[in-house]
Design a protein around this motif. Structure first.
Motif, PDB file in Angstrom:
ATOM      1  N   GLN A 262       0.824  -1.211   0.000  1.00 15.15           N
ATOM      2  CA  GLN A 262       0.000   0.000   0.000  1.00 15.15           C
ATOM      3  C   GLN A 262       0.862   1.267   0.000  1.00 15.15           C
ATOM      4  N   ALA A 263       2.074   1.182  -0.525  1.00 17.94           N
ATOM      5  CA  ALA A 263       2.997   2.323  -0.518  1.00 17.94           C
ATOM      6  C   ALA A 263       2.434   3.501  -1.298  1.00 17.94           C
ATOM      7  N   THR A 264       2.714   4.706  -0.806  1.00 18.55           N
ATOM      8  CA  THR A 264       2.279   5.931  -1.475  1.00 18.55           C
ATOM      9  C   THR A 264       3.338   6.448  -2.450  1.00 18.55           C
ATOM     10  N   GLY A 265       4.580   5.966  -2.318  1.00 16.82           N
ATOM     11  CA  GLY A 265       5.664   6.459  -3.150  1.00 16.82           C
ATOM     12  C   GLY A 265       6.498   7.535  -2.492  1.00 16.82           C
ATOM     13  N   ASP A 266       6.048   8.069  -1.352  1.00 14.73           N
ATOM     14  CA  ASP A 266       6.787   9.111  -0.639  1.00 14.73           C
ATOM     15  C   ASP A 266       7.920   8.455   0.153  1.00 14.73           C
ATOM     16  N   LEU A 267       9.167   8.807  -0.177  1.00 15.60           N
ATOM     17  CA  LEU A 267      10.308   8.166   0.479  1.00 15.60           C
ATOM     18  C   LEU A 267      10.332   8.451   1.978  1.00 15.60           C
ATOM     19  N   GLU A 268       9.869   9.618   2.376  1.00 13.57           N
ATOM     20  CA  GLU A 268       9.867   9.978   3.802  1.00 13.57           C
ATOM     21  C   GLU A 268       9.017   9.024   4.633  1.00 13.57           C
ATOM     22  N   THR A 269       7.943   8.509   4.059  1.00 11.32           N
ATOM     23  CA  THR A 269       7.017   7.664   4.813  1.00 11.32           C
ATOM     24  C   THR A 269       7.069   6.205   4.353  1.00 11.32           C
ATOM     25  N   LYS A 270       8.086   5.864   3.569  1.00 11.35           N
ATOM     26  CA  LYS A 270       8.249   4.485   3.101  1.00 11.35           C
ATOM     27  C   LYS A 270       8.348   3.532   4.291  1.00 11.35           C
ATOM     28  N   VAL A 271       7.803   2.342   4.159  1.00  5.74           N
ATOM     29  CA  VAL A 271       7.837   1.366   5.243  1.00  5.74           C
ATOM     30  C   VAL A 271       9.291   1.071   5.642  1.00  5.74           C
ATOM     31  N   ALA A 272       9.535   1.060   6.962  1.00  6.60           N
ATOM     32  CA  ALA A 272      10.827   0.682   7.542  1.00  6.60           C
ATOM     33  C   ALA A 272      11.978   1.602   7.146  1.00  6.60           C
ATOM     34  N   ILE A 273      11.678   2.801   6.653  1.00  7.47           N
ATOM     35  CA  ILE A 273      12.728   3.719   6.239  1.00  7.47           C
ATOM     36  C   ILE A 273      13.493   4.232   7.460  1.00  7.47           C
ATOM     37  N   GLN A 274      14.786   4.458   7.279  1.00  9.75           N
ATOM     38  CA  GLN A 274      15.619   5.082   8.296  1.00  9.75           C
ATOM     39  C   GLN A 274      15.696   6.581   8.008  1.00  9.75           C
ATOM     40  N   HIS A 275      15.912   7.373   9.047  1.00 16.71           N
ATOM     41  CA  HIS A 275      16.088   8.818   8.882  1.00 16.71           C
ATOM     42  C   HIS A 275      17.357   9.241   9.611  1.00 16.71           C
ATOM     43  N   LEU A 276      18.147  10.051   8.941  1.00 15.88           N
ATOM     44  CA  LEU A 276      19.425  10.485   9.491  1.00 15.88           C
ATOM     45  C   LEU A 276      19.446  12.008   9.546  1.00 15.88           C
ATOM     46  N   ASP A 277      19.681  12.552  10.747  1.00 18.62           N
ATOM     47  CA  ASP A 277      19.703  13.998  10.922  1.00 18.62           C
ATOM     48  C   ASP A 277      20.856  14.633  10.151  1.00 18.62           C
ATOM     49  N   PRO A 278      20.758  15.926   9.867  1.00 15.22           N
ATOM     50  CA  PRO A 278      21.830  16.598   9.122  1.00 15.22           C
ATOM     51  C   PRO A 278      23.204  16.410   9.767  1.00 15.22           C
ATOM     52  N   HIS A 279      24.170  15.993   8.956  1.00 16.09           N
ATOM     53  CA  HIS A 279      25.574  15.845   9.348  1.00 16.09           C
ATOM     54  C   HIS A 279      25.777  14.807  10.464  1.00 16.09           C
ATOM     55  N   ALA A 280      24.810  13.915  10.614  1.00 14.26           N
ATOM     56  CA  ALA A 280      24.940  12.807  11.564  1.00 14.26           C
ATOM     57  C   ALA A 280      25.334  11.544  10.810  1.00 14.26           C
ATOM     58  N   SER A 281      25.740  10.517  11.571  1.00 11.85           N
ATOM     59  CA  SER A 281      26.171   9.248  10.975  1.00 11.85           C
ATOM     60  C   SER A 281      25.356   8.089  11.525  1.00 11.85           C
ATOM     61  N   PHE A 282      25.144   7.120  10.668  1.00 14.44           N
ATOM     62  CA  PHE A 282      24.446   5.866  10.995  1.00 14.44           C
ATOM     63  C   PHE A 282      25.458   4.736  10.881  1.00 14.44           C
ATOM     64  N   ASN A 283      25.469   3.854  11.860  1.00 17.63           N
ATOM     65  CA  ASN A 283      26.394   2.728  11.861  1.00 17.63           C
ATOM     66  C   ASN A 283      25.633   1.413  11.907  1.00 17.63           C
ATOM     67  N   ALA A 284      26.084   0.481  11.086  1.00 16.23           N
ATOM     68  CA  ALA A 284      25.483  -0.845  11.037  1.00 16.23           C
ATOM     69  C   ALA A 284      26.612  -1.853  10.813  1.00 16.23           C
ATOM     70  N   GLY A 285      26.380  -3.065  11.224  1.00 17.78           N
ATOM     71  CA  GLY A 285      27.406  -4.067  11.011  1.00 17.78           C
ATOM     72  C   GLY A 285      26.939  -5.462  11.351  1.00 17.78           C
ATOM     73  N   TYR A 286      27.765  -6.422  10.977  1.00 19.91           N
ATOM     74  CA  TYR A 286      27.492  -7.823  11.281  1.00 19.91           C
ATOM     75  C   TYR A 286      28.817  -8.578  11.200  1.00 19.91           C
ATOM     76  N   GLN A 287      28.801  -9.786  11.669  1.00 23.20           N
ATOM     77  CA  GLN A 287      30.002 -10.625  11.585  1.00 23.20           C
ATOM     78  C   GLN A 287      29.626 -12.004  11.101  1.00 23.20           C
ATOM     79  N   ILE A 288      30.550 -12.610  10.346  1.00 21.87           N
ATOM     80  CA  ILE A 288      30.341 -13.953   9.811  1.00 21.87           C
ATOM     81  C   ILE A 288      31.481 -14.824  10.305  1.00 21.87           C
ATOM     82  N   THR A 289      31.131 -15.937  10.927  1.00 22.11           N
ATOM     83  CA  THR A 289      32.109 -16.924  11.361  1.00 22.11           C
ATOM     84  C   THR A 289      32.046 -18.107  10.407  1.00 22.11           C
ATOM     85  N   TYR A 290      33.211 -18.521   9.922  1.00 19.56           N
ATOM     86  CA  TYR A 290      33.317 -19.626   8.976  1.00 19.56           C
ATOM     87  C   TYR A 290      33.965 -20.813   9.693  1.00 19.56           C
ATOM     88  N   PHE A 291      33.334 -21.975   9.608  1.00 20.88           N
ATOM     89  CA  PHE A 291      33.913 -23.140  10.316  1.00 20.88           C
ATOM     90  C   PHE A 291      33.822 -24.365   9.440  1.00 20.88           C
TER      91      PHE A 291
END
Length: 291
Positions: A262-291
């Motif tokens: 049911q998306a409207t197309g507006d990126l601001e209100t897109k489902v699960a969208i993240q928002h980042l304030d001016p000149h701020a940073s977002f950090n994400a990460g993960y790790q993979i273990t191989y055995f």
């Protein structure tokens, strides 16, 4: 190509998309990463930015203007610069330019850092908003793993997915390529999930993690080799192409979702969208273990 190596693993990364292309065991020469065979899926482990999944009609609006963007965004098809490199770590960087602004009207700085320690590869992403206005975005990863890994003579369907913590997760259904967030269904992962190709008949299994640290392991009792991915993210996709009998599976940490039905197309209100304030940073990460 950029190579990282320690006593246990050799890792190869392509500056095109900062994409992980190979993780090979030094002793056995076993290859963990998917080969990008185009007969099944022609990528190894792309990053998804500034959207995850597909937009309705491959377009969206910002401030009343319409922009075109295809599935998963453009970062996976751009060449990153190598900002810093050592024997077991490397940082790639992608910044906004005239080409990116035609699809996404924001200035950003995206860095991806890989760090190899023993049998573990850590991946850290940082996104900086270089605008004087709030920036909407999504981010995700899409690593694919060979099945079988190459040890014992086993088959795709001999593998299972084990999720910790063990609990009943909410799964976001997909209607075609779009999310149906209003009709989430429970998925009991208090016991291992058997891998079958039919599991992906309706596309990815999308789990809601609620930013809790979660470990997803792919293994088989018939072989000692496997992988475990640990992440704290809102969502995680498990995917293999269907109806192709593809010999790989993807584990995909997501900080975003495909457009809702049911998306409207507006990126601001897109489902699960993240928002980042001016000149701020977002950090994400993960790790993979191989055995």
């Amino acid at each position: 190509m950029v190579t990282l190596k320690n006593d246990y693993l050799t890792v190869t990364i392509n500056p095109l998309g900062a994409e992980l292309t190979s993780v090979r065991d030094n002793a056995s020469h076993l290859e963990y990463m998917w080969s990008a065979d185009k007969a099944f899926w022609g990528r190894h482990a792309p990053f998804l930015f500034p959207i995850v999944g597909r937009l309705q009609d491959n377009q969206y609006q910002v401030n009343g203007q319409t922009y075109q963007m295809t599935q998963h965004g453009f970062a996976r098809d751009r060449v990153f610069t190598v900002a810093e490199q050592g024997a077991t770590a490397v940082t790639f960087q992608l910044r906004a330019d005239e080409v990116s602004r035609e699809k996404y009207p924001f200035d950003f700085d995206l860095t991806i850092t890989y760090t190899l320690t023993d049998h573990e590869l850590r991946v850290a992403a940082q996104i900086t908003n270089e605008n004087d206005q709030r920036m909407p975005f999504s981010f995700g990863a899409h690593p694919g793993f060979n099945l079988p890994f190459g040890g014992a003579p086993v088959d795709f369907t001999d593998y299972q997915v084990t999720v910790a913590p063990k609990r009943v997760y909410q799964r976001v259904p997909l209607v075609g390529p779009y999310s149906d967030t209003q009709h989430a269904v429970p998925l009991d992962l208090t016991h291992p999930l058997a891998l079958t190709h039919d599991l992906f008949a309706h596309d990815a299994q999308v789990l809601t993690l609620d930013d809790r640290e979660t470990t997803v392991m792919v293994s088989t009792p018939n072989d000692d080799h496997g992988i475990a991915l640990t992440v704290a993210a809102p969502y995680l996709g498990i995917w293999s192409p269907y109806p192709k009998q593809a010999p790989f599976v993807c584990l995909e940490p997501w900080w975003g979702l495909a457009d809702d039905v049911q998306a409207t197309g507006d990126l601001e209100t897109k489902v699960a969208i993240q928002h980042l304030d001016p000149h701020a940073s977002f950090n994400a990460g993960y790790q993979i273990t191989y055995f």
